[in-house]
Scaffold this motif. Structure first.
Motif, PDB file in Angstrom:
ATOM      1  N   ALA A   1       0.712  -1.297  -0.031  1.00  0.00           N
ATOM      2  CA  ALA A   1      -0.304   0.151   0.109  1.00  0.00           C
ATOM      3  C   ALA A   1       0.927   1.253   0.109  1.00  0.00           C
ATOM      4  O   ALA A   1       1.883   1.531   0.677  1.00  0.00           O
ATOM      5  CB  ALA A   1      -0.828   0.078   1.200  1.00  0.00           C
ATOM      6  N   SER A   2       0.524   2.214  -0.686  1.00  0.00           N
ATOM      7  CA  SER A   2       1.106   3.437  -0.743  1.00  0.00           C
ATOM      8  C   SER A   2       0.130   4.637  -0.673  1.00  0.00           C
ATOM      9  O   SER A   2      -0.886   4.566  -1.573  1.00  0.00           O
ATOM     10  CB  SER A   2       2.127   3.738  -1.960  1.00  0.00           C
TER      11      SER A   2
ATOM     12  N   GLY B   1      -3.386   7.118  -3.724  1.00  0.00           N
ATOM     13  CA  GLY B   1      -3.005   6.046  -2.921  1.00  0.00           C
ATOM     14  C   GLY B   1      -3.401   4.999  -3.958  1.00  0.00           C
ATOM     15  O   GLY B   1      -4.125   4.759  -4.767  1.00  0.00           O
ATOM     16  N   ALA B   2      -2.778   3.786  -3.582  1.00  0.00           N
ATOM     17  CA  ALA B   2      -3.024   2.330  -4.150  1.00  0.00           C
ATOM     18  C   ALA B   2      -2.464   1.379  -3.474  1.00  0.00           C
ATOM     19  O   ALA B   2      -1.887   1.389  -2.235  1.00  0.00           O
ATOM     20  CB  ALA B   2      -2.019   2.395  -5.383  1.00  0.00           C
ATOM     21  N   THR B   3      -3.369   0.214  -3.480  1.00  0.00           N
ATOM     22  CA  THR B   3      -3.094  -1.021  -2.839  1.00  0.00           C
ATOM     23  C   THR B   3      -3.040  -2.195  -3.681  1.00  0.00           C
ATOM     24  O   THR B   3      -3.518  -2.182  -4.722  1.00  0.00           O
ATOM     25  CB  THR B   3      -4.231  -0.986  -1.733  1.00  0.00           C
TER      26      THR B   3
ATOM     27  N   GLY C   1      -6.420  -5.072  -6.459  1.00  0.00           N
ATOM     28  CA  GLY C   1      -5.583  -3.763  -6.372  1.00  0.00           C
ATOM     29  C   GLY C   1      -6.840  -2.747  -6.400  1.00  0.00           C
ATOM     30  O   GLY C   1      -7.937  -2.893  -7.082  1.00  0.00           O
ATOM     31  N   LYS C   2      -6.581  -1.575  -5.940  1.00  0.00           N
ATOM     32  CA  LYS C   2      -7.576  -0.498  -6.206  1.00  0.00           C
ATOM     33  C   LYS C   2      -6.644   0.667  -6.019  1.00  0.00           C
ATOM     34  O   LYS C   2      -5.434   0.852  -5.429  1.00  0.00           O
ATOM     35  CB  LYS C   2      -8.435  -0.439  -4.972  1.00  0.00           C
ATOM     36  N   GLY C   3      -7.067   1.865  -6.662  1.00  0.00           N
ATOM     37  CA  GLY C   3      -6.502   3.282  -6.515  1.00  0.00           C
ATOM     38  C   GLY C   3      -7.622   4.087  -5.950  1.00  0.00           C
ATOM     39  O   GLY C   3      -8.575   4.015  -6.082  1.00  0.00           O
ATOM     40  N   ILE C   4      -7.133   5.307  -5.422  1.00  0.00           N
ATOM     41  CA  ILE C   4      -7.878   6.286  -4.804  1.00  0.00           C
ATOM     42  C   ILE C   4      -7.293   7.545  -4.885  1.00  0.00           C
ATOM     43  O   ILE C   4      -6.071   7.532  -5.553  1.00  0.00           O
ATOM     44  CB  ILE C   4      -8.073   6.005  -3.195  1.00  0.00           C
ATOM     45  N   VAL C   5      -8.184   8.608  -5.279  1.00  0.00           N
ATOM     46  CA  VAL C   5      -7.631  10.044  -5.537  1.00  0.00           C
ATOM     47  C   VAL C   5      -8.617  10.817  -4.642  1.00  0.00           C
ATOM     48  O   VAL C   5      -9.902  10.554  -4.635  1.00  0.00           O
ATOM     49  CB  VAL C   5      -7.862  10.366  -6.799  1.00  0.00           C
ATOM     50  N   GLY C   6      -8.077  11.651  -3.666  1.00  0.00           N
ATOM     51  CA  GLY C   6      -9.017  12.366  -2.674  1.00  0.00           C
ATOM     52  C   GLY C   6      -8.676  13.931  -3.135  1.00  0.00           C
ATOM     53  O   GLY C   6      -7.226  14.198  -3.201  1.00  0.00           O
TER      54      GLY C   6
END
Length: 51
Positions: free
Chosen positions: A15-16, A27-29, A43-48
């Motif tokens: 995770a990062s 972020g990404a996991t 896997g998944k990615g996030i943007v906040g």
């Protein structure tokens, strides 16, 4: 005795998260299970953004 079937597969994860400009974060996991019989990846990615 476990012959490295799916139930005994080792799990690995990563995770990062990176925060930029006090308002934006990305972020990404990643997770995976690996054995002689099966492989599983997720896997998944996030943007906040805060306004």
């Amino acid at each position: 005795m476990c012959r490295r079937q799916a139930g005994c597969a080792p799990r690995r994860g990563w995770a990062s998260r990176l925060e930029m400009a006090q308002r934006l974060a990305v972020g990404a996991t990643f997770a995976g299970e690996f054995s002689n019989v099966t492989r599983s990846h997720a896997g998944k990615g996030i943007v906040g953004y805060v306004w």
